[in-house]
Design a protein around this motif. Sequence first.
Motif: not given
Length: 192
Positions: A97-106
Amino acid sequence: AAHSALAHGAWGAGSAFGPAARAALGEPRVAPAMILGGARHYAKAKKTQGKRRGPVGVSAAPTNAAMKRSVDAHWQLLMDAATPTPLEPENLSEEDLESFAEKAKEYSRRTMAQHREWQRDINQKIRLKRAALAALPEGFLRDEATKEDLSLFPLKRQTPMVTPPIEGFYEEKQRRAEEAVSGASGRDGPSR
């Protein structure tokens, strides 16, 4: 007329909108006389209530027996097609979930940077256009350059193509179209 048509089977069990269909749609059971018995009937004068000029209400729609049978036979299939299927929830770990959120922000950062770059480019082009217009000498030339062109596009405007042009394609197309209109080819229509 409309009351009697409703009371005598227009909403009955044999129709596409019979009691079973209305129950499947979650509609409450309503007496047919109550459907058209709203404020509209009370607003009419007594002398015009009995006079109807043509079909009114649900009974006005022509019914097709084959279509009724088809709808009745496939009603559940139609309802299943209209009902969304529930999605199974995914069991994701906190790291995912954290990696997906970081990818979405990027992704959001990159697309916003692209948008800002596009805005800068457009604004620069507008500034250069205004500077070029201001550099023109006063009078006719500047007036004509600043005048808005409201004319239509040419009817035979050529659109850009991905492939290089084919020699004689347009002329052949025009010749075939003229033959089809004039009937000079001796055939019934344009050849392909």
